[in-house]
Design an enzyme around this catalytic site. Structure first.
Site, PDB file in Angstrom:
ATOM      1  CG  ASP A 290      -4.526   8.916  -3.388  1.00  0.00           C
ATOM      2  OD1 ASP A 290      -4.190   9.299  -4.529  1.00  0.00           O
ATOM      3  OD2 ASP A 290      -3.881   8.085  -2.748  1.00  0.00           O
TER       4      ASP A 290
ATOM      5  CB  VAL B 256      -1.941  -5.084   1.775  1.00  0.00           C
ATOM      6  CG1 VAL B 256      -3.329  -5.659   2.053  1.00  0.00           C
ATOM      7  CG2 VAL B 256      -1.985  -3.569   1.778  1.00  0.00           C
TER       8      VAL B 256
ATOM      9  N   GLY C  64       0.830  -1.182   0.000  1.00  0.00           N
ATOM     10  CA  GLY C  64       0.000   0.000   0.000  1.00  0.00           C
ATOM     11  C   GLY C  64       0.869   1.237   0.000  1.00  0.00           C
TER      12      GLY C  64
END
Length: 855
Positions: free
Chosen positions: A658, A547, A542
């Site tokens: 984002d 992750v 990430g």
């Protein structure tokens, strides 16, 4: 009438002769030359123009001044930008000046009285010389005897550094103050500010105010200047070093631009700011790609917090002392900090109980000034050991591309970034290694005595009232029974059981974060769920950590985002995500199931998405066909509904900031879910927009007003959605066309739309199977409406949902997105981030950029 009847034939002949002569010279008068030879003059009002019509040389008056100077500027621009001035200290007072080659072969500027006010002063110049203005902006003095210039303006710059210009660098000679500012906006006389290169250890760009340092870039590591984390996006990484032919340790620092047709310049302004500018034809003006010192960050000013002081760029340029140091003067930070305890070698201590000096790591720093490079020889000697072996060494850093750097003086101009930079290891005495505050022996003794007294009183009270406590229910006094451990009802709250839960009150910066909306889990339980974070369970990286896939009793399959220990920025995003996403519930938003906060470990637990992220399918040629148009349209609609919920229907009005393909996760039914709320911001009920100095997001998806001014609103998300929509239709990244004439996917889509060939944008993998062309073209239309330059011209997400779902909706015509022409210079970055199952791929669209200062 008499001339016509032939009574004056001589006059007719004379007129005809003059006509022929003028006709012969008209081409010469109309075509400007790029050179002059000895004996020719260039009067005020006449100019030289380089062969490619890039630069022009002649007389000019700056601003509202009446004085005349000989200079070079960009040809045929509304704002030509003077890049070089000859007689900057000796102007001509009227328009009678002349630029020519003197009797000694040198270039000279003469005033109306033929008095020399400037000369090139080159030695050994032939009297048979000529001057040529080249397309690089370099004025060279040549002779017939050699092709090498006897003199060139690039060797004597004024305030501007141009591509192709070289600055000589030599560590032995120290500073090279190559450029000097104008005195004012209307006076090109030498001003107070200099810019150039300091070559100690490794080259770094510098700005000086007189003899004092004002700003520095950090050292060049052969890729970037390490004090500029944003450099890959703002400089286009065009700097390079070239060894000088004489091999005396000198070399040249130069800049090579990607596109030779670009009009680009670096300039030290009369106000002390070094700017990089590029001419944008569509805007008919110069655009600023970077300005240093950064006007929005107080940390950019040299040594703002004094020696050994640390300036935090992410905390409003606040100053602090590092571990093992105390502030010298509480009234003025310019005095900096001083050691709390002298180093052992400086005390000449031989006491065995007086521990050895150690190091405190400070992450994400712009390493201090005045470094020395050390060659580490052999596996037995590390950079750390090299510093320990030198009693004068105050810190060290192992910098990629440079190697071992050490400091043997007080640490000067130390800055900490939100991300990027390098880890600096500060040398401190053993007594200061345990914490940031040193407790005296007396204080420790007092605390020990106080604790002992408290425990004695507590035991006495329990014994004294033991009889009365027996009549209370057993469950209410079980915690008072000495030697027993508290237990919890696993059936009532499984997430807070002794096996599964972490701290009952997990906090971040002193604020409790768990509760009915967000259960907390222990580190051991999460580690067990992920098989101790094994590589086989790794799903990808990430923005701020790795992750992993896991299986947790009671939750089933989960995705665990583990905040990287070396991430300097992730803590803020971690807290933001906890505060936001735990309160949001929508089919098209990823669910946050819990968190884990233990010591330095910070993790977020999400629902597991078996189909990974949208970019996993969309930009892989082998998987694109798995997303037929029906699935793609369902994904577009789902993202739009999720954004609409964030902007209008949730109890918190949220701007995501984002939105991109890698932040759209897909469940087992390919239902899209918006994820990664680390950058999100909450708006008040009546708030429409806000401004920030900390621009965050991903270049290529950022709205122009946000990337350039720090202004964001719900329309910022609409712009990102428009980019994402065009990517879904085309199967191409927005930045995939950066090196082509279209500059970006947005520009390419507009050109096709404007030429009535929008169908050419459709991903070839779905073009033949798509049976609803009108729906697909409507999506392109909506996408272009969303990426319009003006935020006011973009639709809201409620209007977008209506336009997508209604075949009868009347859509307005989009306007041409002019800002795509400058995106090429601000959307490039480097990444070492690993993509899922394709770690060798490096993608701009996966890189989240933060701490880019809005202008």
């Amino acid at each position: 009438m008499e001339i016509i009847t032939g009574k004056n034939p001589g006059s007719v002949f004379e007129i005809f002769s003059v006509f022929l002569i003028v006709s012969c010279y008209v081409p010469l008068l109309c075509s400007a030359s790029s050179s002059i030879t000895q004996g020719q003059t260039l009067k005020d009002g006449e100019t030289l123009i380089s062969d490619g019509q890039t630069f022009e040389l002649g007389f000019f008056s700056p601003g509202n001044s009446s004085y005349r100077y000989v200079g070079i500027w960009y040809y045929n621009l509304s704002d030509p930008a003077i890049v070089w001035v000859a007689n900057r200290e000796s102007p001509v007072s009227d328009k009678a000046g002349v630029f020519t080659i003197g009797s000694d072969g040198n270039l000279v500027v003469l005033d109306g009285n033929s008095t020399e006010v400037w000369s090139s002063n080159a030695s050994s110049v032939s009297k048979n010389s000529s001057a040529v203005l080249r397309d690089s902006g370099n004025l060279v003095l040549l002779t017939n005897e050699t092709t090498m210039p006897h003199w060139e303006s690039f060797d004597f710059p004024t305030d501007t550094f141009l591509p192709g210009m070289r600055v000589e660098v030599n560590a032995k000679e120290g500073e090279n103050r190559a450029f000097r500012s104008w005195k004012s906006a209307n006076d090109p006389a030498p001003g107070d500010y200099f810019s150039g290169v300091d070559a100690r250890a490794a080259p770094q760009l510098m700005v000086w105010n007189g003899s004092e340092r004002r700003w520095r870039s950090g050292h060049w590591n052969k890729l970037i200047f390490i004090g500029l984390p944003e450099m890959p996006t703002q400089y286009s990484a065009g700097f390079s070093l070239t060894d000088k032919a004489d091999q005396n340790g000198s070399y040249y620092l130069s800049y090579t631009q990607w596109n030779v047709s670009d009009k680009l310049r670096f300039r030290i302004g009369w106000d002390g700011y070094e700017e990089q500018n590029i001419w944008v034809d569509d805007l008919n003006q110069w655009a600023t790609l970077m300005s240093q010192p950064n006007k929005s960050s107080g940390c950019e000013l040299y040594n703002k917090c004094g020696n050994f002081g640390l300036c935090s760029a992410s905390d409003d340029a606040s100053c602090d002392c590092m571990q093992g140091f105390d502030r010298k003067n509480w009234g003025d930070w310019s005095d900096g900090c001083e050691r709390r305890t002298p180093l052992k070698c400086q005390r000449n201590s031989t006491d065995a109980e007086d521990g050895e000096d150690g190091f405190v790591a400070v992450k994400c720093t712009k390493v201090p000034d005045f470094a020395d490079l050390v060659v580490v020889t052999g596996p037995q000697i590390s950079c750390e050991q090299s510093c320990l072996n030198n009693c004068s060494c105050t810190a060290y850093a192992d910098v990629t591309g440079l190697g071992c750097m050490i400091w043997t003086t007080e640490l000067v101009d130390l800055q900490q970034f939100s991300e990027g930079g390098n880890t600096l290891y500060i040398r401190v005495a053993h007594a200061d290694l345990g914490g940031s505050k040193k407790l005296s022996v007396l204080m420790i003794s007092l605390i020990t005595v106080a604790v002992a007294i408290f425990v004695a009183i507590f035991i006495f009270l329990v014994w004294r009232f033991k009889a009365k406590l027996k009549v209370l229910p057993a469950t209410s006094i079980s915690w008072l029974r000495i030697g027993e451990t508290p237990t919890y009802d696993d059936g009532k709250s499984k997430e807070f059981s002794t096996e599964m839960s972490g701290s009952l009150d997990p906090t971040v910066d002193g604020k409790q974060v768990n509760g009915p909306d967000l259960p907390s889990y222990s580190f051991n339980s999460v580690a067990a769920a992920t098989d101790h974070f094994s590589l086989k369970n790794k799903l990808g990286n990430g923005g701020f950590g790795t992750v992993y896939k896991g299986i947790l009793p009671g939750l089933g399959e989960i995705a665990v985002k583990r905040l990287s220990e070396v991430s300097c920025q992730g803590l803020e995003e971690f807290k933001n995500e906890i505060n936001l996403i735990a309160k949001l519930q929508h089919r098209n938003l990823v669910r946050l199931l819990g968190c884990c906060i233990e010591g330095e470990e910070k993790m977020l637990l999400y629902e597991y998405m078996p189909n990974k992220s949208l970019d996993f399918f969309l930009f892989d040629p082998t998987k694109q066909a798995l997303l037929n148009w029906r699935k793609r349209f369902m994904i577009i609609e789902g993202i739009a509904r999720g954004l609409l919920y964030l902007h209008r229907d949730s109890r918190l009005r949220i701007i995501h900031r984002d939105l991109k393909a890698s932040n759209i996760l897909l469940d087992e039914d390919m239902v899209p879910k918006i994820s990664d709320f680390g950058m999100a911001r909450i708006f008040g009920g009546n708030q429409n927009e806000a401004n920030t100095m900390r621009v965050v997001g991903t270049y290529g998806y950022m709205a122009p007003e946000y990337a350039m001014e720090g202004l964001f609103s719900v329309k910022s998300d609409v712009y990102s959605f428009g980019v994402l929509l065009l990517e879904i239709v085309s199967g191409r990244r927005n930045t995939s066309l950066r090196t082509s004439e279209h500059l970006s996917l947005i520009g390419y889509a507009w050109n096709l739309w404007n030429a009535n060939t929008a169908e050419d944008l459709i991903d070839p993998s779905i073009a033949e199977t798509c049976n609803n062309r009108s729906e697909l073209l409507r999506c392109i239309h909506v996408g272009l409406l969303c990426v319009q330059d003006s935020a006011d011209s973009r639709p809201t997400m409620s209007a977008v949902v209506l336009m997508l779902e209604s075949e009868t909706a009347n859509l307005p015509l989009p306007r041409e997105p002019v800002f795509t022409s400058i995106k090429r210079y601000v959307d490039t970055t480097f990444s070492t981030e690993e993509e899922e199952e394709t770690p060798e791929v490096v993608s701009v669209n996966h890189v989240t950029i933060t701490v880019v200062d809005g202008r």
